[in-house]
Write a protein that holds these residues in place. Structure first.
Motif, PDB file in Angstrom:
ATOM      1  N   MET A 195      57.518  18.695  49.661  1.00  0.00           N
ATOM      2  CA  MET A 195      57.522  19.612  50.816  1.00  0.00           C
ATOM      3  C   MET A 195      58.780  19.371  51.646  1.00  0.00           C
ATOM      4  SD  MET A 195      54.709  20.017  53.880  1.00  0.00           S
ATOM      5  CE  MET A 195      53.442  20.566  52.753  1.00  0.00           C
ATOM      6  N   GLN A 196      59.412  20.472  52.069  1.00  0.00           N
ATOM      7  CA  GLN A 196      60.602  20.354  52.898  1.00  0.00           C
ATOM      8  C   GLN A 196      60.285  19.752  54.260  1.00  0.00           C
ATOM      9  OE1 GLN A 196      62.212  24.399  53.042  1.00  0.00           O
ATOM     10  NE2 GLN A 196      64.121  23.586  52.209  1.00  0.00           N
ATOM     11  N   THR A 197      61.167  18.904  54.742  1.00  0.00           N
ATOM     12  CA  THR A 197      61.066  18.429  56.117  1.00  0.00           C
ATOM     13  C   THR A 197      61.719  19.443  57.047  1.00  0.00           C
ATOM     14  OG1 THR A 197      63.188  17.280  56.051  1.00  0.00           O
ATOM     15  CG2 THR A 197      61.245  16.057  55.283  1.00  0.00           C
ATOM     16  N   GLY A 198      61.496  19.259  58.344  1.00  0.00           N
ATOM     17  CA  GLY A 198      62.117  20.155  59.304  1.00  0.00           C
ATOM     18  C   GLY A 198      63.631  20.130  59.214  1.00  0.00           C
ATOM     19  N   GLU A 199      64.207  18.944  59.053  1.00  0.00           N
ATOM     20  CA  GLU A 199      65.657  18.837  58.962  1.00  0.00           C
ATOM     21  C   GLU A 199      66.178  19.527  57.706  1.00  0.00           C
ATOM     22  OE1 GLU A 199      69.292  18.415  60.144  1.00  0.00           O
ATOM     23  OE2 GLU A 199      67.624  17.666  61.383  1.00  0.00           O
ATOM     24  N   GLU A 200      65.452  19.427  56.609  1.00  0.00           N
ATOM     25  CA  GLU A 200      65.860  20.101  55.377  1.00  0.00           C
ATOM     26  C   GLU A 200      65.810  21.615  55.539  1.00  0.00           C
ATOM     27  OE1 GLU A 200      64.572  16.807  51.980  1.00  0.00           O
ATOM     28  OE2 GLU A 200      63.070  18.195  52.789  1.00  0.00           O
ATOM     29  N   LYS A 201      64.813  22.114  56.259  1.00  0.00           N
ATOM     30  CA  LYS A 201      64.734  23.555  56.533  1.00  0.00           C
ATOM     31  C   LYS A 201      65.936  24.008  57.354  1.00  0.00           C
ATOM     32  CE  LYS A 201      59.662  24.022  56.574  1.00  0.00           C
ATOM     33  NZ  LYS A 201      58.488  24.308  57.439  1.00  0.00           N
ATOM     34  N   ILE A 202      66.301  23.204  58.333  1.00  0.00           N
ATOM     35  CA  ILE A 202      67.442  23.561  59.188  1.00  0.00           C
ATOM     36  C   ILE A 202      68.727  23.584  58.363  1.00  0.00           C
ATOM     37  CG2 ILE A 202      68.831  22.839  61.172  1.00  0.00           C
ATOM     38  CD1 ILE A 202      66.213  21.618  62.335  1.00  0.00           C
ATOM     39  N   ARG A 203      68.911  22.564  57.513  1.00  0.00           N
ATOM     40  CA  ARG A 203      70.123  22.510  56.689  1.00  0.00           C
ATOM     41  C   ARG A 203      70.174  23.678  55.707  1.00  0.00           C
ATOM     42  NH1 ARG A 203      69.193  16.786  56.315  1.00  0.00           N
ATOM     43  NH2 ARG A 203      68.468  17.039  54.172  1.00  0.00           N
ATOM     44  N   TRP A 204      69.023  24.064  55.164  1.00  0.00           N
ATOM     45  CA  TRP A 204      68.976  25.213  54.256  1.00  0.00           C
ATOM     46  C   TRP A 204      69.417  26.486  54.979  1.00  0.00           C
ATOM     47  CZ3 TRP A 204      68.575  26.539  49.277  1.00  0.00           C
ATOM     48  CH2 TRP A 204      68.260  27.877  48.981  1.00  0.00           C
ATOM     49  N   ALA A 205      68.893  26.698  56.190  1.00  0.00           N
ATOM     50  CA  ALA A 205      69.243  27.903  56.945  1.00  0.00           C
ATOM     51  C   ALA A 205      70.721  27.915  57.300  1.00  0.00           C
ATOM     52  CB  ALA A 205      68.391  27.988  58.210  1.00  0.00           C
ATOM     53  N   GLU A 206      71.251  26.752  57.653  1.00  0.00           N
ATOM     54  CA  GLU A 206      72.622  26.704  58.160  1.00  0.00           C
ATOM     55  C   GLU A 206      73.640  27.206  57.136  1.00  0.00           C
ATOM     56  OE1 GLU A 206      75.292  23.695  60.864  1.00  0.00           O
ATOM     57  OE2 GLU A 206      73.856  22.833  59.446  1.00  0.00           O
ATOM     58  N   GLN A 207      73.398  26.967  55.862  1.00  0.00           N
ATOM     59  CA  GLN A 207      74.382  27.360  54.858  1.00  0.00           C
ATOM     60  C   GLN A 207      74.488  28.877  54.713  1.00  0.00           C
ATOM     61  OE1 GLN A 207      73.289  26.360  50.746  1.00  0.00           O
ATOM     62  NE2 GLN A 207      71.151  26.175  51.399  1.00  0.00           N
ATOM     63  N   TYR A 208      73.478  29.620  55.202  1.00  0.00           N
ATOM     64  CA  TYR A 208      73.496  31.077  55.124  1.00  0.00           C
ATOM     65  C   TYR A 208      73.764  31.735  56.481  1.00  0.00           C
ATOM     66  CZ  TYR A 208      71.622  30.337  50.469  1.00  0.00           C
ATOM     67  OH  TYR A 208      71.464  29.937  49.162  1.00  0.00           O
ATOM     68  N   MET A 209      74.307  30.963  57.415  1.00  0.00           N
ATOM     69  CA  MET A 209      74.600  31.490  58.755  1.00  0.00           C
ATOM     70  C   MET A 209      76.076  31.274  59.091  1.00  0.00           C
ATOM     71  SD  MET A 209      71.065  30.307  60.708  1.00  0.00           S
ATOM     72  CE  MET A 209      71.070  31.565  61.996  1.00  0.00           C
ATOM     73  N   PRO A 210      76.977  31.925  58.355  1.00  0.00           N
ATOM     74  CA  PRO A 210      78.413  31.677  58.549  1.00  0.00           C
ATOM     75  C   PRO A 210      78.946  32.144  59.893  1.00  0.00           C
ATOM     76  CG  PRO A 210      78.081  33.533  57.063  1.00  0.00           C
ATOM     77  CD  PRO A 210      76.734  32.892  57.265  1.00  0.00           C
ATOM     78  N   VAL A 211      78.370  33.201  60.463  1.00  0.00           N
ATOM     79  CA  VAL A 211      78.867  33.709  61.744  1.00  0.00           C
ATOM     80  C   VAL A 211      78.590  32.695  62.847  1.00  0.00           C
ATOM     81  CG1 VAL A 211      78.706  35.567  63.437  1.00  0.00           C
ATOM     82  CG2 VAL A 211      78.573  36.097  60.997  1.00  0.00           C
ATOM     83  N   LEU A 212      77.346  32.227  62.908  1.00  0.00           N
ATOM     84  CA  LEU A 212      77.003  31.243  63.939  1.00  0.00           C
ATOM     85  C   LEU A 212      77.770  29.940  63.719  1.00  0.00           C
ATOM     86  CD1 LEU A 212      75.169  31.609  66.347  1.00  0.00           C
ATOM     87  CD2 LEU A 212      73.332  30.500  65.099  1.00  0.00           C
ATOM     88  N   ARG A 213      78.025  29.611  62.461  1.00  0.00           N
ATOM     89  CA  ARG A 213      78.781  28.396  62.165  1.00  0.00           C
ATOM     90  C   ARG A 213      80.209  28.495  62.709  1.00  0.00           C
ATOM     91  NH1 ARG A 213      77.392  28.140  57.194  1.00  0.00           N
ATOM     92  NH2 ARG A 213      79.242  29.041  56.229  1.00  0.00           N
ATOM     93  N   GLU A 214      80.836  29.656  62.558  1.00  0.00           N
ATOM     94  CA  GLU A 214      82.191  29.832  63.072  1.00  0.00           C
ATOM     95  C   GLU A 214      82.206  29.811  64.600  1.00  0.00           C
ATOM     96  OE1 GLU A 214      86.020  32.837  62.554  1.00  0.00           O
ATOM     97  OE2 GLU A 214      84.477  32.675  61.002  1.00  0.00           O
ATOM     98  N   ILE A 215      81.203  30.422  65.208  1.00  0.00           N
ATOM     99  CA  ILE A 215      81.104  30.386  66.674  1.00  0.00           C
ATOM    100  C   ILE A 215      80.922  28.947  67.147  1.00  0.00           C
ATOM    101  CG2 ILE A 215      79.627  31.037  68.626  1.00  0.00           C
ATOM    102  CD1 ILE A 215      79.126  33.698  67.118  1.00  0.00           C
ATOM    103  N   ARG A 216      80.115  28.199  66.419  1.00  0.00           N
ATOM    104  CA  ARG A 216      79.873  26.794  66.792  1.00  0.00           C
ATOM    105  C   ARG A 216      81.167  25.985  66.759  1.00  0.00           C
ATOM    106  NH1 ARG A 216      75.439  22.810  63.835  1.00  0.00           N
ATOM    107  NH2 ARG A 216      75.872  20.924  65.044  1.00  0.00           N
ATOM    108  N   GLU A 217      82.000  26.219  65.764  1.00  0.00           N
ATOM    109  CA  GLU A 217      83.267  25.488  65.668  1.00  0.00           C
ATOM    110  C   GLU A 217      84.163  25.769  66.878  1.00  0.00           C
ATOM    111  OE1 GLU A 217      84.787  26.667  61.896  1.00  0.00           O
ATOM    112  OE2 GLU A 217      83.320  25.498  60.744  1.00  0.00           O
TER     113      GLU A 217
END
Length: 407
Positions: free
Chosen positions: A1-23
């Motif tokens: 079963m995925q942990t909460g942190e694993e769920k977050i990491r999974w989502a992050e790889q498919y969120m390039p726009v928010l990732r660029e804003i974060r940088e």
């Protein structure tokens, strides 16, 4: 079963726009010294937004905006550093508002809401905090309706950006997000076949339109009910059957409410429905289906895995997620697809930055997302997809700006 942190990491790889804003936020620190209070659905995509704001210097205090939409493992993973999370799944209403108060105890200068419960609490029970609030952002249709009512009565004390009302929210979050996630949650919870079913969609706004279109693509026979004649006509020309909710109640096998209004399905409709009909809601609050009537009038009630079955003398009706937001409140509900929330939360992030910079110059009330923000997010997403678009020539710009170019 995925942990909460694993769920977050999974989502992050498919969120390039928010990732660029974060940088950019990491470099510029636009929220240094700012406390942000949030009431949103606490799941993996929301965690990315909270971490993006924290990366920009914010102290973030967050709780849920629905008693059944929090993912506890994500909430646990989210707490730490400058992020404080108070959300809990399946909390009582008392616990729900205790968590809202914990967010407000931090005395936020910016609020981010989904449904307006945080702002409502600020204006009713925590008015001592109001002078320190610079402004807010609102995520969903129901919240915008409530805010506009407050503003019309002169009771809204600070500016709020209507994130929900911008094209980037309507075209993608409401249409594709609600359409796909609601149907996914329904199918995962019930294991029913959509193809061939008579599906009744109450309301033909952006959410209802998306849901109806995707249900038809799966082979459903979709019926639309509406109170707005223009939207009803639009549904007709889009190729859907249009009828009253009473007429549809005799035919429907699956009912999905998307209106944001109260009492869409109630006693009169229940009495017309066929045995085994499934009812659910894709609007923000659990007011569209009259659960109170079912609870007090059913002969027997059985509950299991996100399905409450109400048995009367001649029929059984099944309600998903207690009439709450079906795409998040059922046990297997994951909310909108990741790529959709990348866009919606990018709007939230940039609107929050705009409010920090310009909130002091905005009058109390509901304000549109600046067009430049909407367009920037679209450009960032297109770039992440490798798509290019044209730019107008100087001649074209001059032509569109003129008024005297006749035939």
């Amino acid at each position: 079963m995925q942990t909460g942190e694993e769920k977050i990491r999974w989502a992050e790889q498919y969120m390039p726009v928010l990732r660029e804003i974060r940088e950019r936020f990491i470099r510029e620190q636009p929220f240094e010294g700012i406390v942000i209070g949030m009431a949103l659905h606490v799941e993996a995509k929301t965690a990315i937004l909270a971490r993006t704001l924290a990366a920009g210097g914010a102290e973030v205090h967050i709780t849920g905006c629905n008693p059944l939409s929090t993912q506890d493992d994500v909430a646990s993973a989210l707490s730490g550093g400058t992020i404080h999370c108070y959300a809990k799944r399946a909390c009582s209403l008392e616990e729900y508002y205790e968590a809202i108060d914990k967010v407000l105890d931090a005395r936020p200068s910016i609020t981010i809401d989904d449904g307006m419960d945080l702002i409502h609490r600020l204006h009713t029970g925590r008015r001592d905090i109001l002078p320190g609030v610079l402004g807010g952002c609102e995520e969903t249709t129901t919240g915008i309706h409530r805010l506009k009512s407050m503003a019309a009565e002169g009771k809204l004390r600070f500016p709020v950006i209507a994130v929900n009302d911008t094209p980037m929210k309507h075209f993608f979050d409401n249409v594709h997000g609600t359409g796909e996630s609601a149907l996914t949650a329904i199918m995962a919870t019930t294991n029913i076949l959509i193809a061939g079913k008579h599906i009744v969609v109450a309301g033909y706004g952006y959410c209802g339109r998306g849901l109806a279109t995707k249900a038809r693509a799966l082979g459903a026979r979709v019926i639309i009910t509406e109170i707005d004649p223009r939207r009803a006509l639009q549904a007709h020309f889009d190729g859907f059957e249009v009828m009253t909710i009473r007429e549809a109640s005799r035919i429907g096998e699956l009912f999905v409410t998307t209106t944001g209004n109260i009492g869409v399905l109630k006693e009169a409709e229940f009495g017309l429905m066929r045995n085994g009909a499934i009812l659910c809601n894709a609007g923000h609050f659990n007011v569209e289906i009259d659960i109170g009537y079912l609870e007090t009038h059913a002969d027997t009630i059985s509950r299991r895995d996100g399905i409450d079955s109400y048995t009367f003398s001649d029929r059984t009706l099944h309600v998903l997620a207690e009439g709450r937001l079906v795409n998040l409140a059922v046990p297997k509900g994951m909310g909108h697809p990741i790529e959709v929330m990348d866009l919606s939360f990018a709007v939230q992030a940039l609107s929050t930055e705009y409010m920090v910079r310009h909130g002091k110059n905005l009058i109390p009330g509901v304000h549109d997302v600046p067009t430049a923000i909407d367009e920037e997010i679209a450009r960032l997403k297109l770039a992440s997809l490798g798509c290019s678009i044209d730019s107008p020539t100087a001649e074209q710009e001059e032509y569109m700006a003129s008024w005297d170019a006749g035939t």
